[in-house]
Design a protein around this motif. Structure first.
Motif, PDB file in Angstrom:
ATOM      1  N   ALA A 720       0.839  -1.205   0.000  1.00  0.00           N
ATOM      2  CA  ALA A 720       0.000   0.000   0.000  1.00  0.00           C
ATOM      3  C   ALA A 720       0.872   1.253   0.000  1.00  0.00           C
ATOM      4  N   ASN A 721       2.017   1.197   0.650  1.00  0.00           N
ATOM      5  CA  ASN A 721       2.922   2.352   0.670  1.00  0.00           C
ATOM      6  C   ASN A 721       3.469   2.663  -0.720  1.00  0.00           C
ATOM      7  N   GLU A 722       3.757   1.626  -1.492  1.00  0.00           N
ATOM      8  CA  GLU A 722       4.233   1.836  -2.851  1.00  0.00           C
ATOM      9  C   GLU A 722       3.131   2.443  -3.726  1.00  0.00           C
ATOM     10  N   VAL A 723       1.889   2.004  -3.495  1.00  0.00           N
ATOM     11  CA  VAL A 723       0.764   2.581  -4.225  1.00  0.00           C
ATOM     12  C   VAL A 723       0.647   4.063  -3.895  1.00  0.00           C
ATOM     13  N   LYS A 724       0.822   4.397  -2.630  1.00  0.00           N
ATOM     14  CA  LYS A 724       0.721   5.793  -2.200  1.00  0.00           C
ATOM     15  C   LYS A 724       1.740   6.669  -2.931  1.00  0.00           C
ATOM     16  N   LYS A 725       2.942   6.152  -3.129  1.00  0.00           N
ATOM     17  CA  LYS A 725       3.964   6.909  -3.853  1.00  0.00           C
ATOM     18  C   LYS A 725       3.514   7.198  -5.277  1.00  0.00           C
ATOM     19  N   MET A 726       2.838   6.215  -5.893  1.00  0.00           N
ATOM     20  CA  MET A 726       2.345   6.425  -7.250  1.00  0.00           C
ATOM     21  C   MET A 726       1.170   7.414  -7.266  1.00  0.00           C
ATOM     22  N   ARG A 727       0.447   7.485  -6.170  1.00  0.00           N
ATOM     23  CA  ARG A 727      -0.659   8.443  -6.066  1.00  0.00           C
ATOM     24  C   ARG A 727      -0.121   9.872  -6.143  1.00  0.00           C
ATOM     25  N   ASP A 728       1.017  10.086  -5.509  1.00  0.00           N
ATOM     26  CA  ASP A 728       1.609  11.428  -5.469  1.00  0.00           C
ATOM     27  C   ASP A 728       2.423  11.759  -6.715  1.00  0.00           C
ATOM     28  N   LYS A 729       2.685  10.750  -7.557  1.00  0.00           N
ATOM     29  CA  LYS A 729       3.499  10.955  -8.753  1.00  0.00           C
ATOM     30  C   LYS A 729       2.584  11.024  -9.976  1.00  0.00           C
ATOM     31  N   LYS A 730       2.011  12.220 -10.199  1.00  0.00           N
ATOM     32  CA  LYS A 730       1.035  12.376 -11.267  1.00  0.00           C
ATOM     33  C   LYS A 730       1.711  12.527 -12.629  1.00  0.00           C
ATOM     34  N   PRO A 731       1.090  12.013 -13.698  1.00  0.00           N
ATOM     35  CA  PRO A 731       1.650  12.177 -15.051  1.00  0.00           C
ATOM     36  C   PRO A 731       1.651  13.653 -15.457  1.00  0.00           C
ATOM     37  N   ALA A 732       2.641  14.035 -16.243  1.00  0.00           N
ATOM     38  CA  ALA A 732       2.728  15.424 -16.715  1.00  0.00           C
ATOM     39  C   ALA A 732       1.582  15.717 -17.668  1.00  0.00           C
ATOM     40  N   GLY A 733       1.301  16.996 -17.809  1.00  0.00           N
ATOM     41  CA  GLY A 733       0.273  17.429 -18.763  1.00  0.00           C
ATOM     42  C   GLY A 733      -1.120  17.308 -18.176  1.00  0.00           C
ATOM     43  N   THR A 734      -1.951  16.484 -18.790  1.00  0.00           N
ATOM     44  CA  THR A 734      -3.359  16.360 -18.394  1.00  0.00           C
ATOM     45  C   THR A 734      -3.543  15.609 -17.083  1.00  0.00           C
ATOM     46  N   GLY A 735      -2.500  14.943 -16.619  1.00  0.00           N
ATOM     47  CA  GLY A 735      -2.630  14.128 -15.410  1.00  0.00           C
ATOM     48  C   GLY A 735      -3.109  12.726 -15.706  1.00  0.00           C
ATOM     49  N   ILE A 736      -3.292  12.412 -17.020  1.00  0.00           N
ATOM     50  CA  ILE A 736      -3.695  11.073 -17.444  1.00  0.00           C
ATOM     51  C   ILE A 736      -2.578  10.505 -18.318  1.00  0.00           C
ATOM     52  N   HIS A 737      -2.248   9.251 -18.125  1.00  0.00           N
ATOM     53  CA  HIS A 737      -1.145   8.637 -18.868  1.00  0.00           C
ATOM     54  C   HIS A 737      -1.446   8.523 -20.353  1.00  0.00           C
ATOM     55  N   THR A 738      -0.374   8.666 -21.145  1.00  0.00           N
ATOM     56  CA  THR A 738      -0.401   8.251 -22.542  1.00  0.00           C
ATOM     57  C   THR A 738       0.549   7.073 -22.682  1.00  0.00           C
ATOM     58  N   GLU A 739       0.450   6.363 -23.779  1.00  0.00           N
ATOM     59  CA  GLU A 739       1.339   5.223 -23.980  1.00  0.00           C
ATOM     60  C   GLU A 739       2.799   5.675 -23.958  1.00  0.00           C
ATOM     61  N   LYS A 740       3.095   6.819 -24.540  1.00  0.00           N
ATOM     62  CA  LYS A 740       4.468   7.321 -24.593  1.00  0.00           C
ATOM     63  C   LYS A 740       5.022   7.520 -23.185  1.00  0.00           C
ATOM     64  N   GLN A 741       4.219   8.109 -22.298  1.00  0.00           N
ATOM     65  CA  GLN A 741       4.691   8.328 -20.931  1.00  0.00           C
ATOM     66  C   GLN A 741       4.919   6.998 -20.208  1.00  0.00           C
ATOM     67  N   LEU A 742       4.026   6.040 -20.427  1.00  0.00           N
ATOM     68  CA  LEU A 742       4.152   4.738 -19.759  1.00  0.00           C
ATOM     69  C   LEU A 742       5.437   4.019 -20.171  1.00  0.00           C
ATOM     70  N   LEU A 743       5.833   4.220 -21.417  1.00  0.00           N
ATOM     71  CA  LEU A 743       7.032   3.539 -21.914  1.00  0.00           C
ATOM     72  C   LEU A 743       8.301   4.267 -21.508  1.00  0.00           C
ATOM     73  N   GLU A 744       8.221   5.594 -21.342  1.00  0.00           N
ATOM     74  CA  GLU A 744       9.434   6.360 -21.090  1.00  0.00           C
ATOM     75  C   GLU A 744       9.747   6.559 -19.610  1.00  0.00           C
ATOM     76  N   ASP A 745       8.712   6.624 -18.755  1.00  0.00           N
ATOM     77  CA  ASP A 745       8.939   6.895 -17.325  1.00  0.00           C
ATOM     78  C   ASP A 745       9.521   5.668 -16.619  1.00  0.00           C
ATOM     79  N   ASP A 746      10.382   5.932 -15.656  1.00  0.00           N
ATOM     80  CA  ASP A 746      10.929   4.872 -14.810  1.00  0.00           C
ATOM     81  C   ASP A 746      10.146   4.872 -13.500  1.00  0.00           C
ATOM     82  N   PHE A 747       9.195   4.002 -13.384  1.00  0.00           N
ATOM     83  CA  PHE A 747       8.290   4.009 -12.240  1.00  0.00           C
ATOM     84  C   PHE A 747       8.925   3.408 -10.993  1.00  0.00           C
ATOM     85  N   ASP A 748      10.014   2.720 -11.156  1.00  0.00           N
ATOM     86  CA  ASP A 748      10.614   2.032 -10.006  1.00  0.00           C
ATOM     87  C   ASP A 748      11.727   2.826  -9.346  1.00  0.00           C
ATOM     88  N   LYS A 749      11.882   4.086  -9.757  1.00  0.00           N
ATOM     89  CA  LYS A 749      12.884   4.936  -9.117  1.00  0.00           C
ATOM     90  C   LYS A 749      12.451   5.282  -7.713  1.00  0.00           C
TER      91      LYS A 749
END
Length: 749
Positions: A720-749
């Motif tokens: 749940a703590n890891e989920v919380k970190k993703m809650r605070d890490k919003k995608p740039a722009g509209t705040g909704i992911h695009t395929e390009k962002q999903l492929l380029e971002d390093d979510f495990d940092k």
């Protein structure tokens, strides 16, 4: 394949006449002719089919009535498909199976109860039937094989948890209490009222007992577990949880199947050997300590265990070493029963009124629940078409070639004197049922016969059965029990009797109980000392000065025996500080008492005294959330829905980073997306859950846990703590992911 079994003319006429009188539809009976050639059984035994489809479907438990007829629980809706859709449908039944032509094979079934939701157990007790329907435990009177008045015994008996982890068992023990697997309560009908009280939580599916009354059970990955002491003796101290006396692993988990095995985590290293054979149990269940009396003596009180994932039944030899029990594989490298038939799914074992062993064979392809089934196993089952093996079921019977089963008596017609005689029968089923029927009859004319039996020592615990008939008849007194304790040469009887003395703890009996305790300690017997130490609690409340010295003597005598120190700690519930101040405890006991005192100060009770119902595990919660939130678009099977959502099954977004998956669930996704190399031009955005206040971080973690189990090649976890970190890490722009962002971002940092 079936064969028609013609009736003998005279018998057929009687059957037809009786059917016409009660309104049954007349039918030509057909009995199964099922080959057991691909089943192996230990030398000296034989296996036969007593009942099969179409008389029953998906049997999971059974019991025998006083006439010796089989009553079978049919859990028909369990995993009706690989998606588990339709499981809550009320299709379960309890059926009475009969052998009308008396050839040893059931040829008729009549439904006693139907429209049940996932029924898991039943028991003939108190002249009626105790059974499970959904989360509720019911008792129903039986009137001419039809249900009568119903009483709700427990509305939350099986509430919470997954069907694989729901309460079951309903086993009447020699102490007149009904015990369960996967639940921390026991039951008793007393003076017309149902009593429910805490007991230790035990096992997962199925429960059994030995002649003394100790309990045995297991869970999916443990072949056999058990208690070293009688139930509810070592949990008297509500602020101390024993770890030595109960819930002990007794045997090796090694298993010896005779074919390659399809199991849930077969892809993980160490689960299968180099030949693809299962190495250790992964779905052990339905244990039975055999007490039937018609197997060779070496098999008496052996512990048999169902291993349905490997299509076999184990035999463990129990070894009673003082106050400890161990078990060993009966024949190294070989199981009692093994089959290459992957539909053979033994899930429960019972001793019958004839002394034979009965096997409840669910006989189906899917036995793993949807909340836990891996993509690996789903593919294995589908490739073998085992997911199509539904609506079958069998009851098998094991007999010795050297010893014939006993004739089945009709206990419903037995007199009180005949029932008293059955307390000495080699078959434990008959002893158990005779004990309960004598209590139900309330016939005090047999009290003198019962008192005589309490002084008879044999290997069948006849004296203990008689003792508890007297208890059930309210025919015990302090004087009769103290005389019995002083005169008996059987430590096991004394263990039970000294516990029953507790209910007569009054000031007028203190001096006599002191004399009894002195006499018991003088026997210098481990069993007697152990149970005396656990039975002095109410006497201590009357006179600490009189009874603390007895515990101190036992403490010093067994200073290095942890089980004794737990027993004394249990007996001292509420008196720990007094004992520490006045009795100079040994080191082990001092440690236990300190733990109990600290827990009391923190108000930390043994969990069995605060848990009212089973908790829902994370993957089951995840399954429910997935179906309510995700399945509408992705499909219950995770294969996606045209123009709505891509598949999850084998998706790189499921197999990849779980943090990335959490971010997708939280923030949503828009635009086209490639999944498994295929482009999905979706018209709608995947909705984000970040603003849904009813969905917590733990809920999202649970959803991911389920998807990892169901759709990923190799499941991974997320907190749940890891989920919380993703809650605070919003995608740039509209705040909704695009395929390009999903492929380029390093979510495990």
């Amino acid at each position: 394949m079936t064969k028609k079994r013609p009736f003998k003319l005279a018998f057929a006429s009687l059957v037809v006449l009786s059917m016409l009188m009660v309104g049954f539809r007349i039918a030509t009976y057909e009995e199964p002719r099922i080959s057991l050639e691909n089943y192996t059984i230990e030398d000296g035994f034989q296996l036969s089919v007593l009942a099969s489809e179409s008389l029953l479907k998906a049997p999971v438990s059974m019991d025998f009535d006083n006439q010796g007829r089989m009553w079978v629980v049919e859990m028909i809706s369990y995993m009706p498909n690989l998606e588990g859709i339709g499981e809550e449908e009320p299709t379960g039944k309890i059926s009475i199976l009969e052998d009308l032509d008396k050839d040893g094979v059931a040829d008729h079934a009549k439904v006693f109860l139907d429209k049940l939701i996932l029924p898991r157990g039943l028991a003939h007790v108190y002249g009626g039937l105790l059974y499970i329907d959904g989360p509720k435990l019911w008792f129903v009177e039986i009137k001419n094989d039809k249900p009568g008045k119903k009483t709700l015994v427990d509305p939350v008996y099986a509430e919470g948890g997954n069907v694989e982890h729901s309460s079951n068992g309903l086993m009447m023990n020699i102490d007149n209490w009904i015990y369960n697997a996967n639940y921390n309560f026991r039951y008793q009908l007393r003076n017309g009222k149902w009593i429910k009280e805490p007991t230790s939580a035990r096992g997962q599916w199925g429960i059994t007992k030995d002649n003394f009354g100790r309990l045995y059970y297991n869970n999916n990955s443990v072949n056999l577990q058990g208690d070293f002491v009688l139930p509810n003796k070592v949990i008297r101290n509500r602020y101390f949880k024993p770890s030595v006396a109960e819930n002990k692993r007794l045997a090796s988990n090694t298993v010896y199947p005779i074919h390659q095995t399809s199991v849930n985590r077969g892809y993980q290293p160490g689960v299968l050997d180099e030949k693809g054979f299962l190495k250790e149990v992964t779905a052990a269940c339905g244990p039975l300590v055999y007490r039937g009396g018609v197997f060779p003596e070496a098999y008496t009180q052996n512990a048999f265990v169902c291993v349905p994932e490997a299509n076999l039944i184990k035999r463990n030899v129990l070894h009673f070493n003082g106050f400890q029990t161990t078990a060993s594989q009966a024949i190294e490298g070989k199981e009692f029963i093994a089959s290459t038939d992957e539909g053979f799914r033994p899930v429960n074992l019972f001793t019958g009124p004839d002394g034979a062993m009965y096997i409840v064979d669910m006989h189906r392809g899917i036995i793993q629940h949807k909340a836990y089934i891996s993509q690996y196993l789903a593919e294995q089952l589908a490739s073998k078409k085992l997911d199509t093996l539904q609506n079958a079921g069998r009851i098998l019977k094991v007999t010795s070639k050297a010893i014939k089963p006993n004739p089945v008596p009709d206990l419903s017609k037995a007199s009180s004197t005949q029932l008293v005689a059955f307390l000495s029968h080699p078959n434990g089923w008959l002893r158990d049922r005779a004990q309960q029927l004598l209590i139900q009859k309330k016939d005090l004319s047999v009290v003198s016969q019962l008192i005589k039996l309490t002084k008879a020592t044999n290997s069948f615990s006849t004296d203990i059965h008689a003792l508890y008939v007297l208890e059930g008849l309210n025919a015990l007194s302090f004087e009769s029990l103290s005389d019995l304790v002083n005169q008996s040469k059987n430590p096991e009887l004394i263990a039970h009797a000294v516990g029953l003395l507790e209910r007569f703890a009054t000031m007028q009996h203190v001096a006599k109980m002191k004399a009894v305790s002195t006499q018991l300690l003088a026997q210098n017997n481990q069993t007697v000392d152990l149970y005396l130490s656990m039975s002095l609690t109410p006497w201590l409340n009357l006179s600490e000065a009189t009874f603390l010295p007895f515990l101190a003597e036992i403490d010093k005598k067994y200073a290095n025996e942890k089980i004794f120190q737990e027993a004394i700690t249990s007996g001292l519930g509420g008196k720990e500080e007094v004992y520490l101040a006045s009795m100079n405890p040994t080191d082990l006991l001092k440690k236990n008492l300190t733990v109990a005192i600290t827990n009391r100060q923190k108000k930390e009770l043994n969990s069995i005294f605060v848990t009212e119902k089973n908790a829902v595990d994370n993957r089951t919660k995840g399954l429910k959330l997935f179906r309510s939130i995700c399945a509408t678009c992705h499909g219950a099977d995770g294969k996606g829905i045209q123009d709505l959502a891509p598949p999850l099954n084998e998706s790189e977004y499921i197999n990849g980073s779980t943090r990335r998956l959490a971010s997708i669930i939280l923030h949503g996704i828009s635009g086209p997306i490639h999944v498994n190399g295929k482009l999905y031009q979706l018209n709608n955005e995947m909705p984000a859950l970040i603003n849904n206040k009813e969905i917590s971080d733990q809920d999202i973690a649970d959803i991911i846990q389920f998807t990892q189990s169901a759709f990923a090649k190799v499941g991974k976890g997320i907190s749940a703590n890891e989920v919380k970190k993703m809650r605070d890490k919003k995608p740039a722009g509209t705040g909704i992911h695009t395929e390009k962002q999903l492929l380029e971002d390093d979510f495990d940092k």
